[in-house]
Motif scaffolding. Structure first.
Motif, PDB file in Angstrom:
ATOM      1  N   GLU A  90      60.239  42.668  66.859  1.00  0.00           N
ATOM      2  CA  GLU A  90      60.905  43.917  67.221  1.00  0.00           C
ATOM      3  C   GLU A  90      60.230  44.625  68.385  1.00  0.00           C
ATOM      4  O   GLU A  90      60.890  45.310  69.175  1.00  0.00           O
ATOM      5  N   GLU A  91      58.922  44.476  68.508  1.00  0.00           N
ATOM      6  CA  GLU A  91      58.203  45.193  69.549  1.00  0.00           C
ATOM      7  C   GLU A  91      58.385  44.575  70.942  1.00  0.00           C
ATOM      8  O   GLU A  91      58.001  45.175  71.941  1.00  0.00           O
ATOM      9  N   VAL A  92      58.949  43.373  71.004  1.00  0.00           N
ATOM     10  CA  VAL A  92      59.215  42.742  72.291  1.00  0.00           C
ATOM     11  C   VAL A  92      60.610  43.149  72.750  1.00  0.00           C
ATOM     12  O   VAL A  92      61.608  42.789  72.134  1.00  0.00           O
ATOM     13  N   GLY A  93      60.685  43.903  73.832  1.00  0.00           N
ATOM     14  CA  GLY A  93      61.968  44.380  74.312  1.00  0.00           C
ATOM     15  C   GLY A  93      62.622  43.444  75.302  1.00  0.00           C
ATOM     16  O   GLY A  93      63.845  43.311  75.339  1.00  0.00           O
TER      17      GLY A  93
ATOM     18  N   ARG B 236      50.205  41.553  68.566  1.00  0.00           N
ATOM     19  CA  ARG B 236      50.032  42.646  67.615  1.00  0.00           C
ATOM     20  C   ARG B 236      48.567  43.005  67.377  1.00  0.00           C
ATOM     21  O   ARG B 236      48.279  44.038  66.775  1.00  0.00           O
ATOM     22  N   ARG B 237      47.669  42.170  67.828  1.00  0.00           N
ATOM     23  CA  ARG B 237      46.240  42.452  67.661  1.00  0.00           C
ATOM     24  C   ARG B 237      45.765  43.353  68.793  1.00  0.00           C
ATOM     25  O   ARG B 237      46.193  43.208  69.926  1.00  0.00           O
ATOM     26  N   SER B 238      44.891  44.250  68.452  1.00  0.00           N
ATOM     27  CA  SER B 238      44.297  45.094  69.484  1.00  0.00           C
ATOM     28  C   SER B 238      42.983  44.473  69.923  1.00  0.00           C
ATOM     29  O   SER B 238      42.396  43.651  69.228  1.00  0.00           O
TER      30      SER B 238
ATOM     31  N   LEU C 257      46.213  33.649  62.452  1.00  0.00           N
ATOM     32  CA  LEU C 257      47.290  34.373  63.124  1.00  0.00           C
ATOM     33  C   LEU C 257      48.656  33.829  62.727  1.00  0.00           C
ATOM     34  O   LEU C 257      49.590  34.587  62.474  1.00  0.00           O
ATOM     35  N   ALA C 258      48.774  32.510  62.663  1.00  0.00           N
ATOM     36  CA  ALA C 258      50.066  31.884  62.357  1.00  0.00           C
ATOM     37  C   ALA C 258      50.565  32.242  60.969  1.00  0.00           C
ATOM     38  O   ALA C 258      51.772  32.313  60.731  1.00  0.00           O
ATOM     39  N   SER C 259      49.642  32.460  60.036  1.00  0.00           N
ATOM     40  CA  SER C 259      50.036  32.761  58.654  1.00  0.00           C
ATOM     41  C   SER C 259      50.104  34.246  58.371  1.00  0.00           C
ATOM     42  O   SER C 259      50.444  34.662  57.258  1.00  0.00           O
ATOM     43  N   ASN C 260      49.812  35.062  59.374  1.00  0.00           N
ATOM     44  CA  ASN C 260      49.786  36.512  59.180  1.00  0.00           C
ATOM     45  C   ASN C 260      51.177  37.099  59.370  1.00  0.00           C
ATOM     46  O   ASN C 260      51.816  36.894  60.390  1.00  0.00           O
TER      47      ASN C 260
END
Length: 231
Positions: free
Chosen positions: A25-28, A201-203, A218-221
């Protein structure tokens, strides 16, 4: 909403990154730049452009406004090309893309590299990857994410006998790699693509290297992010 620009979307890993990004959703908007047309899927977020990837001036206009750049561009079979061509594609073209992204104001650059990348390596392949990484680090991105997979496992054989052997044997060898050797475990191409996408999504700040443990985490998160194909 994040605007993402990507080089290398038509490859096996790149296609999986695109699938994952379009479901976030955050990718426009997802801007794809490549030598050939991207036909793997259609999605309202995708803006695909063909351009001479060896000439940043040919695609610089498409980078404006992007906050994140992802590069999965490279030679599919390094052993099949001469060294000069490998360097031109895997190192020089990617570094030129990095410079263009930096000039366009991109703050976060993500690179599909390789486990063992080292500018001082005796291996030509790993030395070239290391030189590229050092070049990108020198550009001073706010954040630089370097993905270091070992064997990338695809669902189909794309390159003949050598890949057939890898696809058959590497999953059986993976349990042998434990402790510090975990980084040499094979990883399915879909999981790698998902991890690269979810890394948005990681800072963080500065440069970080992601090997097998970090990629798998990351893949399973979070939720499954592979969307259905649309027409």
């Amino acid at each position: 909403m994040t605007r993402v620009v990507m080089l290398g979307a038509t490859g096996a890993v790149g296609t999986e990154v695109v699938r994952a990004l379009t479901a976030m959703e955050e990718v426009g908007e997802l801007v794809l730049v490549g030598r050939s047309a991207f036909n793997s899927l259609e999605h309202p977020k995708i803006r695909a452009h063909t351009a001479d990837v060896f000439d940043p001036a040919a695609y610089a206009v498409h980078l404006a406004g992007a906050e994140v750049a992802i590069c999965t561009f490279g030679v599919g079979q390094p052993s099949k090309v001469i060294r000069q061509d490998f360097l031109r594609i895997d190192r020089d073209a990617v570094l030129a893309f990095g410079r263009a992204c930096k000039e366009a104001g991109v703050s976060h650059f993500q690179l599909l590299s390789s486990v063992g990348a080292d500018a001082n390596s005796l291996s030509f392949f790993l030395r070239a990857k290391g030189e590229l990484e050092e070049g990108l680090q020198a550009l001073g991105f706010d954040r630089l994410s370097l993905f270091h997979p070992s064997m990338i496992l695809t669902p189909t054989n794309r390159y003949g006998l050598s890949q057939a052997l890898v696809l058959a044997l590497w999953p059986r060898l993976s349990p042998v790699f434990f402790g510090r050797l975990k980084k040499y475990r094979g990883i399915e191409v879909e999981k790698l693509g998902r991890a690269i996408a979810l890394n948005l999504r990681r800072s963080g700040q500065g440069s970080d290297v992601l090997e097998w443990p970090e990629i798998m985490a990351l893949a399973s998160n979070g939720k499954q992010v592979r969307p259905p194909e649309t027409s």
